[in-house]
Design an enzyme around this catalytic site. Structure first.
Site, PDB file in Angstrom:
ATOM      1  N   TYR A  80       0.984  -1.129   0.074  1.00  0.00           N
ATOM      2  CA  TYR A  80      -0.217   0.031   0.004  1.00  0.00           C
ATOM      3  C   TYR A  80       0.990   1.153  -0.069  1.00  0.00           C
ATOM      4  O   TYR A  80       1.803   1.483   0.826  1.00  0.00           O
ATOM      5  CB  TYR A  80      -0.832  -0.179   1.329  1.00  0.00           C
ATOM      6  CG  TYR A  80      -2.011  -1.212   1.217  1.00  0.00           C
ATOM      7  CD1 TYR A  80      -2.955  -1.062   0.383  1.00  0.00           C
ATOM      8  CD2 TYR A  80      -1.599  -2.346   1.557  1.00  0.00           C
ATOM      9  CE1 TYR A  80      -4.125  -2.082   0.124  1.00  0.00           C
ATOM     10  CE2 TYR A  80      -2.450  -3.532   1.186  1.00  0.00           C
ATOM     11  CZ  TYR A  80      -3.637  -3.281   0.373  1.00  0.00           C
ATOM     12  OH  TYR A  80      -4.588  -4.331   0.135  1.00  0.00           O
ATOM     13  N   SER A  81       0.748   2.170  -0.982  1.00  0.00           N
ATOM     14  CA  SER A  81       1.315   3.309  -1.021  1.00  0.00           C
ATOM     15  C   SER A  81       1.143   4.317   0.189  1.00  0.00           C
ATOM     16  O   SER A  81       0.117   4.378   0.576  1.00  0.00           O
ATOM     17  CB  SER A  81       1.103   4.118  -2.391  1.00  0.00           C
ATOM     18  OG  SER A  81       1.167   3.412  -3.488  1.00  0.00           O
ATOM     19  N   CYS A 251       0.772   7.428 -11.653  1.00  0.00           N
ATOM     20  CA  CYS A 251       0.389   6.350 -10.686  1.00  0.00           C
ATOM     21  C   CYS A 251      -0.899   5.817 -10.685  1.00  0.00           C
ATOM     22  O   CYS A 251      -1.944   6.579 -10.568  1.00  0.00           O
ATOM     23  CB  CYS A 251       0.553   6.900  -9.196  1.00  0.00           C
ATOM     24  SG  CYS A 251       0.874   5.660  -7.895  1.00  0.00           S
ATOM     25  N   GLU A 305       4.491   4.306 -11.484  1.00  0.00           N
ATOM     26  CA  GLU A 305       4.250   3.273 -10.569  1.00  0.00           C
ATOM     27  C   GLU A 305       3.004   2.956 -10.882  1.00  0.00           C
ATOM     28  O   GLU A 305       1.870   3.441 -10.486  1.00  0.00           O
ATOM     29  CB  GLU A 305       4.171   3.695  -8.995  1.00  0.00           C
ATOM     30  CG  GLU A 305       4.093   2.493  -8.132  1.00  0.00           C
ATOM     31  CD  GLU A 305       4.941   2.446  -7.045  1.00  0.00           C
ATOM     32  OE1 GLU A 305       6.104   2.047  -7.169  1.00  0.00           O
ATOM     33  OE2 GLU A 305       4.717   2.887  -6.054  1.00  0.00           O
ATOM     34  N   TYR A 307      -0.036  -0.494 -11.056  1.00  0.00           N
ATOM     35  CA  TYR A 307      -0.070  -2.065 -10.468  1.00  0.00           C
ATOM     36  C   TYR A 307      -1.543  -2.347 -10.867  1.00  0.00           C
ATOM     37  O   TYR A 307      -2.455  -1.736 -11.323  1.00  0.00           O
ATOM     38  CB  TYR A 307       0.035  -1.879  -9.227  1.00  0.00           C
ATOM     39  CG  TYR A 307      -0.757  -0.641  -8.055  1.00  0.00           C
ATOM     40  CD1 TYR A 307      -2.034  -0.883  -7.725  1.00  0.00           C
ATOM     41  CD2 TYR A 307       0.201   0.372  -7.972  1.00  0.00           C
ATOM     42  CE1 TYR A 307      -2.622   0.044  -7.053  1.00  0.00           C
ATOM     43  CE2 TYR A 307      -0.724   1.301  -7.237  1.00  0.00           C
ATOM     44  CZ  TYR A 307      -1.781   1.427  -6.691  1.00  0.00           C
ATOM     45  OH  TYR A 307      -2.438   2.430  -6.119  1.00  0.00           O
TER      46      TYR A 307
END
Ligand code: FAD
Length: 307
Positions: A80-81, A251, A305, A307
């Site tokens: 988790y960012s 992101c 980033e 995902y």
């Protein structure tokens, strides 16, 4: 152009074999109205652990949900960012925040609720959680962060690191320019909208651009996405992109970067990209979506980033 020096960061102080324990201090919904995408702001107290003061914005922490998977093995960690600035949530170095979206899907007619995201979203203040990390060493603000302008592109919980980065920059003596482009399907899916709107009112050097794909239409009838902002908001973005001390950060949902790269190249901002082979001279309209992944990479001034 100012040199981009990424800070040295701590990595994996805690591993899945040797995790630490952190305590939930708050857990609240951070979308504005009732949304089918349940996103929560979850803050942890990391006092007494080596995470205190050692996690930089842009990094992630790992969470180990309790219980076993279908094969009877302990659940693997999920990343988790961090969404609080490097100084900690509210300036308190022992508080680290995350932005968690519940994974809820219908698969083959059955409801599937993601293991870790729902575990986190259900936690109450005082609950203890096993954590690892920090992880991530490239998706960071440079050490000399105030020397740059920033264009941030986010979808979904990709907004998390930008919340912390924007807090870190704007709430210090930052004189550069920041534009945040956030893409969502519906207005109710906007995450932290009140905070960003308030910051836009307070700071002349910050612009918040929300693009809503399933509600609004562009003048030609097509949908708005994060990448269409590069054309639609050229009055705001061109002057920022065209400065040599501007950095681009992307992101969120895997795949979003492709549209952004193509739109940047079409607009003549290929300096943010690393183009390979035939793609160096090819018209971006002819880029093939599959081939593109091999031939178009983020350049030195672009950080992603997904995902
Ligand atoms: C660098 C990085 C940063 C991230 N940052 C964030 C963040 O800030 N916020 C955030 O919310 N998430 C973030 N994530 C994603 C996060 O790590 C998790 O992947 C996410 O929360 C889903 O985990 P989960 O345990 O809830 O879902 P899982 O249970 O792992 O399920 C994930 C998916 O796998 C499939 N699946 C798994 N098991 C089954 C099964 N038995 N049957 C059918 N399908 C199945 C489903 O499609 C499901 O949607 C990040 C990921 C990375 C890599």
């Amino acid at each position: 152009m100012a040199e981009i020096t990424l800070p040295e960061v701590e990595l994996n102080i805690y591993s899945p074999k040797d995790p630490t324990e952190i305590t939930v201090v708050e857990n609240y919904v951070c979308t504005k109205e009732s949304s089918p995408n349940f996103v929560r702001h979850v803050t942890f107290d990391v006092s007494g652990t080596d995470l205190e003061g050692r996690v930089r914005i842009g990094q992630s922490i790992g969470i180990l949900p309790p219980g076993n998977d279908e094969r009877g093995k302990p659940h693997k960690l999920r990343l988790y960012s961090v969404s609080s600035p490097t100084v900690g949530e509210g300036g308190e170095s022992h508080l680290i925040s995350t932005t968690v979206k519940r994974t809820i899907e219908e698969l083959d007619g059955k409801l599937y609720t993601g293991v870790c995201s729902n575990y986190l979203a259900d936690l109450k203040p005082g609950d203890k959680v096993k954590a690892t990390g920090p992880s991530g060493k490239r998706f960071l603000l440079p050490e000399n962060e105030k020397d740059f302008n920033y264009v941030f592109f986010a979808t979904g919980t990709g907004i998390a690191p930008f919340r912390g980065m924007i807090m870190e920059l704007l709430e210090s003596d930052y004189k550069g320019k920041i534009a945040l482009v956030f893409g969502a399907a519906y207005r109710t899916d906007l995450i932290y909208p009140d905070y960003f709107m308030e910051m836009e009112k307070k700071y002349d050097n910050f612009r918040y651009i929300a693009k809503i794909s399933r509600e609004d239409r562009r003048p030609d009838g097509s949908k708005y996405y994060v990448q269409t902002a590069i054309e639609d908001e050229e009055e705001i973005l061109d002057p920022i992109f065209s400065q040599e001390n501007t950095l681009v950060y992307i992101c969120g949902i895997k795949g979003m970067e492709a549209g952004i790269y193509k739109s940047l190249a079409k607009k003549g901002f290929s300096e943010y990209l690393l183009l390979k082979g035939d793609y160096v001279d090819m018209d971006p309209d002819e880029w093939d979506w599959e081939e593109m992944r091999r031939n178009v990479k983020p350049g030195a001034r672009c950080f992603e980033e997904v995902y």
